[in-house]
Design an enzyme around this catalytic site. Structure first.
Site, PDB file in Angstrom:
ATOM      1  N   CYS A 290      -7.169  -1.935   2.824  1.00 52.10           N
ATOM      2  CA  CYS A 290      -8.730  -3.035   2.836  1.00 52.10           C
ATOM      3  C   CYS A 290      -9.856  -1.990   3.234  1.00 52.10           C
ATOM      4  O   CYS A 290     -10.096  -2.622   2.616  1.00 52.10           O
ATOM      5  CB  CYS A 290      -7.579  -2.949   4.352  1.00 52.10           C
ATOM      6  SG  CYS A 290      -7.334  -4.514   5.410  1.00 52.10           S
TER       7      CYS A 290
ATOM      8  N   HIS B 140      -2.231  -4.331   1.307  1.00 53.32           N
ATOM      9  CA  HIS B 140      -1.642  -3.557   1.817  1.00 53.32           C
ATOM     10  C   HIS B 140      -0.114  -2.757   1.206  1.00 53.32           C
ATOM     11  O   HIS B 140       0.791  -2.353   1.798  1.00 53.32           O
ATOM     12  CB  HIS B 140      -1.318  -3.401   3.323  1.00 53.32           C
ATOM     13  CG  HIS B 140      -2.103  -3.481   4.369  1.00 53.32           C
ATOM     14  ND1 HIS B 140      -2.605  -2.400   4.579  1.00 53.32           N
ATOM     15  CD2 HIS B 140      -2.931  -5.137   4.475  1.00 53.32           C
ATOM     16  CE1 HIS B 140      -4.064  -3.127   5.716  1.00 53.32           C
ATOM     17  NE2 HIS B 140      -4.304  -4.551   5.204  1.00 53.32           N
TER      18      HIS B 140
ATOM     19  N   GLU C 174       1.572   0.079   2.186  1.00 53.79           N
ATOM     20  CA  GLU C 174       2.038   0.931   3.445  1.00 53.79           C
ATOM     21  C   GLU C 174       2.383  -0.092   4.440  1.00 53.79           C
ATOM     22  O   GLU C 174       3.620   0.593   5.153  1.00 53.79           O
ATOM     23  CB  GLU C 174       0.873   1.458   4.234  1.00 53.79           C
ATOM     24  CG  GLU C 174       0.298   0.872   5.020  1.00 53.79           C
ATOM     25  CD  GLU C 174      -0.680  -0.243   4.702  1.00 53.79           C
ATOM     26  OE1 GLU C 174      -1.386  -0.271   5.768  1.00 53.79           O
ATOM     27  OE2 GLU C 174      -1.161  -0.114   3.730  1.00 53.79           O
TER      28      GLU C 174
END
Length: 258
Positions: free
Chosen positions: A91, A181, A183
């Site tokens: 990001c 994302h 994660e």
């Protein structure tokens, strides 16, 4: 820093709520220790690290007044590319990488992407060390309204969608940026601001429902991406210590990671 046979990866956190999420446990599964530090404490060079992760944050990559550590982070990104140290920008981290290498990032550009969104691989992904293992189309968690609008010279464009054409790219041999994302899992949406999303015309309950439904496919794609990046990090660490790049130390391109 790498010590003995331990492989350590630096993760730079740009905002308190934009940490590494599920990545530490995934990297641990790959035999790698993820060391997370605040942006203000991060180095401006990748010396001694097997790889670098640049995490997200709610500002532009040149908002130095708000985040005075960004010049050092852009320098870190440039040096990682120059030195061939594996880097993955997520990001904001992807935007830092793009801007540091001469690309363009625009704030509040196009429609914001929130929650689960689908991205599609481009032709360049077929031979990419990370993206070759991913499905041609896969869901991801998104949370951005700023975009990379021009890639740096020489970048390989790896993934796109209609709302945000630059979803993933590679610079040089082993520096990647992803707008999405990996994660974050679907539960991340439990912490989102319902009123703020309503102001954008979005329904948080609906976003959560779609993210939960897509979670198995989203997690599978993100896990494959992380496993492939971990293999690149192990290979780099092995090259620094003189360890042979056998199956236990590095992915050699002959089989998918995992």
């Amino acid at each position: 820093m790498t010590s003995g046979t331990e492989v350590r990866v630096l993760a730079v956190r740009n905002a308190a709520r934009s940490g590494a999420g599920r990545l530490p446990s995934w990297f641990a599964d790959e035999g790698i220790t993820l060391v997370e530090v605040d942006g203000a404490r991060a180095p401006d060079r990748p010396d001694g690290w097997a790889a670098v992760l640049l995490l997200g944050g709610g500002f532009l990559p040149d908002d130095d007044a708000r985040a005075p550590w960004l010049p050092a982070q852009r320098a870190l990104a440039r040096r990682a590319v120059a030195d061939g140290v594996p880097l993955l920008g997520i990001c904001l981290g992807a935007q830092v990488l793009a801007l540091a290498a001469g690309g363009t990032v625009r704030g509040a550009h196009g429609e914001p992407e929130r929650g689960s969104c689908t991205v599609a691989l481009r032709a360049g992904a077929a031979t990419d060390p990370l993206f070759r293992w991913l499905p041609r189309r896969f869901p991801v968690i998104q949370n951005h309204r700023d975009q990379i609008t021009r890639l740096p010279s020489g970048a390989v464009h790896l993934a796109a969608n209609e709302a945000c054409p630059v979803q993933a790219f590679r610079l040089g041999r082993c520096a990647w940026g992803v707008q999405f994302h990996p994660e974050a899992d679907a539960d991340r949406l439990l912490r989102w601001d319902e009123a703020a999303l309503a102001g954008e015309g979005l329904d948080l309950a609906g976003l959560r429902e779609r993210a939960l439904a897509a979670e198995p496919a989203s997690a599978g794609a993100a896990r494959a991406l992380v496993a492939a990046f971990a293999a690149v990090a192990r290979e780099h660490a092995g090259s620094r210590t003189g360890v042979a790049a056998g199956p236990e130390n590095a992915w050699n391109g002959a089989r998918p990671p995992g």
